[in-house]
Design a protein around this motif. Structure first.
Motif, PDB file in Angstrom:
ATOM      1  N   PRO A 116     -12.160  11.277   7.495  1.00 48.77           N
ATOM      2  CA  PRO A 116     -12.907  10.923   6.807  1.00 48.77           C
ATOM      3  C   PRO A 116     -13.811  11.668   5.946  1.00 48.77           C
ATOM      4  CG  PRO A 116     -13.178   9.868   9.123  1.00 48.77           C
ATOM      5  CD  PRO A 116     -12.424  11.468   9.492  1.00 48.77           C
ATOM      6  N   GLU A 117     -14.418  13.334   6.746  1.00 44.93           N
ATOM      7  CA  GLU A 117     -14.682  14.013   5.641  1.00 44.93           C
ATOM      8  C   GLU A 117     -13.592  15.267   5.769  1.00 44.93           C
ATOM      9  OE1 GLU A 117     -17.789  13.833   5.527  1.00 44.93           O
ATOM     10  OE2 GLU A 117     -18.143  11.998   6.490  1.00 44.93           O
ATOM     11  N   GLY A 118     -13.867  16.139   4.850  1.00 45.38           N
ATOM     12  CA  GLY A 118     -13.357  17.285   4.845  1.00 45.38           C
ATOM     13  C   GLY A 118     -11.762  17.241   3.992  1.00 45.38           C
ATOM     14  N   GLU A 119     -10.814  17.053   2.913  1.00 48.46           N
ATOM     15  CA  GLU A 119      -9.309  17.248   2.367  1.00 48.46           C
ATOM     16  C   GLU A 119      -8.878  16.483   3.607  1.00 48.46           C
ATOM     17  OE1 GLU A 119      -6.754  18.493  -0.611  1.00 48.46           O
ATOM     18  OE2 GLU A 119      -8.960  19.296   0.093  1.00 48.46           O
ATOM     19  N   PRO A 120      -8.277  14.976   3.153  1.00 49.71           N
ATOM     20  CA  PRO A 120      -7.830  14.168   3.736  1.00 49.71           C
ATOM     21  C   PRO A 120      -6.293  14.956   3.534  1.00 49.71           C
ATOM     22  CG  PRO A 120      -7.962  14.072   1.308  1.00 49.71           C
ATOM     23  CD  PRO A 120      -8.969  14.408   1.290  1.00 49.71           C
ATOM     24  N   LEU A 121      -5.873  14.347   4.894  1.00 52.34           N
ATOM     25  CA  LEU A 121      -4.256  14.303   5.063  1.00 52.34           C
ATOM     26  C   LEU A 121      -4.110  13.666   4.735  1.00 52.34           C
ATOM     27  CD1 LEU A 121      -4.873  16.043   8.536  1.00 52.34           C
ATOM     28  CD2 LEU A 121      -4.297  17.299   6.524  1.00 52.34           C
ATOM     29  N   LEU A 122      -4.398  12.793   5.332  1.00 44.38           N
ATOM     30  CA  LEU A 122      -3.603  11.048   4.730  1.00 44.38           C
ATOM     31  C   LEU A 122      -4.381  10.332   3.698  1.00 44.38           C
ATOM     32  CD1 LEU A 122      -2.005  11.484   7.554  1.00 44.38           C
ATOM     33  CD2 LEU A 122      -1.734   9.169   7.874  1.00 44.38           C
ATOM     34  N   THR A 123      -3.878   9.576   2.533  1.00 40.74           N
ATOM     35  CA  THR A 123      -4.631   8.391   2.274  1.00 40.74           C
ATOM     36  C   THR A 123      -3.693   7.647   1.475  1.00 40.74           C
ATOM     37  OG1 THR A 123      -4.814  10.975   0.347  1.00 40.74           O
ATOM     38  CG2 THR A 123      -5.770   9.205  -0.663  1.00 40.74           C
ATOM     39  N   LEU A 124      -4.751   6.130   1.438  1.00 43.15           N
ATOM     40  CA  LEU A 124      -3.803   5.052   1.023  1.00 43.15           C
ATOM     41  C   LEU A 124      -4.163   4.128   0.100  1.00 43.15           C
ATOM     42  CD1 LEU A 124      -2.313   2.839   3.146  1.00 43.15           C
ATOM     43  CD2 LEU A 124      -4.784   1.961   3.226  1.00 43.15           C
ATOM     44  N   LYS A 125      -3.428   3.922  -1.119  1.00 46.89           N
ATOM     45  CA  LYS A 125      -4.138   3.432  -2.360  1.00 46.89           C
ATOM     46  C   LYS A 125      -2.978   2.287  -2.502  1.00 46.89           C
ATOM     47  CE  LYS A 125      -5.126   7.646  -4.223  1.00 46.89           C
ATOM     48  NZ  LYS A 125      -4.272   8.504  -5.394  1.00 46.89           N
ATOM     49  N   PRO A 126      -3.783   0.832  -2.425  1.00 47.93           N
ATOM     50  CA  PRO A 126      -2.929   0.125  -3.379  1.00 47.93           C
ATOM     51  C   PRO A 126      -1.475   0.037  -4.561  1.00 47.93           C
ATOM     52  CG  PRO A 126      -5.099  -0.865  -3.661  1.00 47.93           C
ATOM     53  CD  PRO A 126      -5.132   0.792  -3.032  1.00 47.93           C
ATOM     54  N   MET A 127      -1.075  -0.689  -4.338  1.00 46.60           N
ATOM     55  CA  MET A 127       0.194   0.807  -4.607  1.00 46.60           C
ATOM     56  C   MET A 127       2.036  -0.183  -4.267  1.00 46.60           C
ATOM     57  SD  MET A 127       1.184   4.656  -5.489  1.00 46.60           S
ATOM     58  CE  MET A 127      -0.332   4.644  -6.524  1.00 46.60           C
TER      59      MET A 127
ATOM     60  N   TYR B 102       1.306  -1.203   0.167  1.00 42.46           N
ATOM     61  CA  TYR B 102       0.083   0.281   0.024  1.00 42.46           C
ATOM     62  C   TYR B 102       0.512   1.739   0.216  1.00 42.46           C
ATOM     63  CZ  TYR B 102      -4.162  -2.891   1.017  1.00 42.46           C
ATOM     64  OH  TYR B 102      -4.559  -3.360   1.238  1.00 42.46           O
ATOM     65  N   ALA B 103       0.510   2.204  -0.552  1.00 36.35           N
ATOM     66  CA  ALA B 103       0.680   3.262  -0.315  1.00 36.35           C
ATOM     67  C   ALA B 103       0.723   4.679   0.257  1.00 36.35           C
ATOM     68  CB  ALA B 103       1.600   4.131  -1.626  1.00 36.35           C
ATOM     69  N   ILE B 104       1.007   5.138   1.077  1.00 31.88           N
ATOM     70  CA  ILE B 104       0.466   6.340   2.203  1.00 31.88           C
ATOM     71  C   ILE B 104       1.244   7.772   1.626  1.00 31.88           C
ATOM     72  CG2 ILE B 104      -0.053   7.776   4.643  1.00 31.88           C
ATOM     73  CD1 ILE B 104       0.819   4.544   5.441  1.00 31.88           C
ATOM     74  N   PHE B 105      -0.142   8.819   0.802  1.00 29.99           N
ATOM     75  CA  PHE B 105       0.248   9.765   0.808  1.00 29.99           C
ATOM     76  C   PHE B 105       0.202  10.913   1.619  1.00 29.99           C
ATOM     77  CE2 PHE B 105      -0.325   7.701  -2.729  1.00 29.99           C
ATOM     78  CZ  PHE B 105       0.048   7.901  -3.908  1.00 29.99           C
ATOM     79  N   ILE B 106       0.803  11.498   2.503  1.00 28.88           N
ATOM     80  CA  ILE B 106       0.539  12.159   3.338  1.00 28.88           C
ATOM     81  C   ILE B 106       0.721  13.697   2.963  1.00 28.88           C
ATOM     82  CG2 ILE B 106       1.673  13.224   5.556  1.00 28.88           C
ATOM     83  CD1 ILE B 106       2.882  10.106   5.192  1.00 28.88           C
ATOM     84  N   LYS B 107       0.253  14.763   3.491  1.00 28.79           N
ATOM     85  CA  LYS B 107       0.621  16.526   2.799  1.00 28.79           C
ATOM     86  C   LYS B 107       1.012  16.990   3.973  1.00 28.79           C
ATOM     87  CE  LYS B 107      -3.576  18.182   0.573  1.00 28.79           C
ATOM     88  NZ  LYS B 107      -4.241  17.369   0.288  1.00 28.79           N
TER      89      LYS B 107
END
Lengths: 230, 230
Positions: free
Chosen positions: A128-139, A96-101
Motif C-alpha cells: 500500500p505504501e511506497g513503490e508498488p510491486l503489483l498494480t491492478l487496473k480495470p482493463m 482487470y490487468a495486473i502489472f508486476i515488477k
C-alpha cells in the motif's frame, strides 16, 4: 545474439473476488467469516466455494487462484526473468490487468498469496505504501496489449497450429519485444475476441491440454536454453 | 532415439510432521487445534510456525511443504511424465522416501495437499484403500537409490561443476535409467553423505541458487525438447 524482452501475459486468469450473486451462499459466508473478512473482499476459490459456484456463468473457467500463483512463481523465479529478459502481466477473467515488477518476490505460501491478491483487489496496489510491486487496473486484454505494445503476439492454445516449443522460442527471440499469451483458466477456451488479438496461435503438445504452469515453465526454459542462459 | 526413463529424486525435502521438541509451542498448538488435529499429526510449516522453529537444528532447511508441492506439480504435469518417461521420488530431511505413481493427480490446492501428506505420514499410504498412489517408507537417500537402481546418478547443486542444462539432458538421455537429484530445501547445502552418492555434481546457473521447482521444470523441459516431445 539480440536479446529480446519477452512479454508473458497470463490471460483470462481464474482470479477474482467472490461475485455478488453468491455473497449470501453459506459456503462463501462461512469462509469469509472465518477469516474476518466480507464475502466481497475474498477470492473466489473452487476448493472452498465449489457448491456456491454451480450457478455462475462460465463457472468451469473460474475460481482457481492457484493457477496464477504457481505460474507466477515459475515466471518470476525463472533464469529468463532474473536476467531481465521477461515482463509478466496477468489479465483476469473479469477484465482487470495486473502489472508486476520483475523483481517482485511473491509469497511462496498459497494462503499468503491469496491475502496479497485480496489486498490488491481492495486497494489497487501492493504494497500500500511506497513503490508498488503489483498494480491492478480495470482493463480488457485488448487494451492491455495496446498498452504494452508488443512487436508480435503469439497465443498458445490446444486448437492452434501444431508447433514445436523450440520453433516458437526461435520466432519469439527474433523479435525485440514479443508477447506470448497463455490461458490461466482450468477448462474451456479463450473468448473469441481475445483469440483474435493474436498474430499466431500455436499448439505445443499435439492438441492435448497442459497446465498453465507447465506451458509457462517449459516455454521459459526453452527460451533460456536458446538464449544461452542455462 | 532410445527413450530413457528418468528417475527424478527430490532430496532432503523440507517436508515433515512437527517435531516433538516444539509440540507444546503456542504457534503449533494453535494451528493444530484450529484444524482439529494433534501437533504430532500436522506438517511443519514455516508460514505458520516460524517462531516455534527458531531453536530447531537445521531450521533453515525445514518446514517448506510448498517446495515439494510446486515441484511435484511441475513433475507430474510435465509432458515427460505424461509420455511415461519419468519416475518421481521424494526423500525427506527426516529420511523418509515417498514413492509416487506417475499417474497421480495431486491436489492443486496447497491446503488440500497438506492434508494429503499428513494422511500419508499418519498411515503410510494414500489413498487408505485400494491401490496406493503415494507410499511412505522410512529410508535414507542411499537406500532409496539402492532400491530404484539408477544406471547413473547426477546431483544438481550450486557448487557443482558448471554445466549447461542441455549437456546434462544429453548425458541423462544416453542412459537407460539415470537418476537426477534436486535438493528440495530452501537454504543450505546437501548433507555430505548424500552428496557422495552422486556420480557427477553439476551447477546449471553460474553457482547462483534457483528454486527447486525452477530446476525441476527447466530440466524436464530441456529433456522433453531433446527427446522431441514438445
Amino acid at each position: 545474439m539480440q536479446r529480446p524482452r519477452i512479454k508473458l501475459v497470463l490471460a483470462e486468469a481464474a482470479l477474482e473476488t467472490v461475485p455478488r450473486e453468491i455473497w449470501g451462499h453459506p459456503a462463501v459466508y462461512k469462509t469469509a467469516k472465518r477469516r474476518g473478512k466480507t464475502p466481497a473482499s475474498i477470492l473466489l476459490d473452487r476448493s472452498l466455494h465449489h457448491q456456491a459456484m454451480k450457478g455462475l456463468p462460465e463457472a468451469e473457467k473460474r475460481g482457481r487462484p492457484d493457477i496464477v500463483h504457481i505460474s507466477l512463481l515459475e515466471a518470476l523465479s525463472s533464469p529468463l526473468n532474473r536476467e531481465g529478459l521477461l515482463e509478466t502481466y496477468v489479465h483476469t477473467i473479469g477484465d482487470y490487468a495486473i502489472f508486476i515488477k520483475p523483481e517482485t518476490r511473491l509469497p511462496r505460501n498459497y494462503n499468503r498469496f491469496v491475502g496479497l491478491i485480496e489486498q490488491l483487489f481492495e486497494i489497487g496496489r501492493v504494497p500500500p505504501e511506497g513503490e508498488p510491486l503489483l498494480t491492478l487496473k480495470p482493463m480488457s486484454l485488448r487494451v492491455l496489449l495496446e498498452t504494452i505494445q508488443p512487436t508480435k503476439i503469439i497465443l498458445l492454445a490446444e486448437d492452434g497450429e501444431p508447433r514445436r516449443l523450440r520453433e516458437i522460442a526461435i520466432e519469439l527471440a527474433r523479435e525485440v519485444a514479443p508477447a506470448v499469451i497463455v490461458g490461466a483458466f482450468p477448462h474451456g477456451d479463450f473468448r473469441p475476441e481475445n483469440k483474435k488479438l493474436a498474430d499466431g496461435i500455436y499448439s505445443i503438445y499435439g492438441g492435448k491440454p497442459l497446465e498453465t504452469w507447465t506451458v509457462v515453465s517449459h516455454l521459459l526454459a526453452i527460451l533460456a536454453d536458446h538464449l544461452g542462459i542455462v
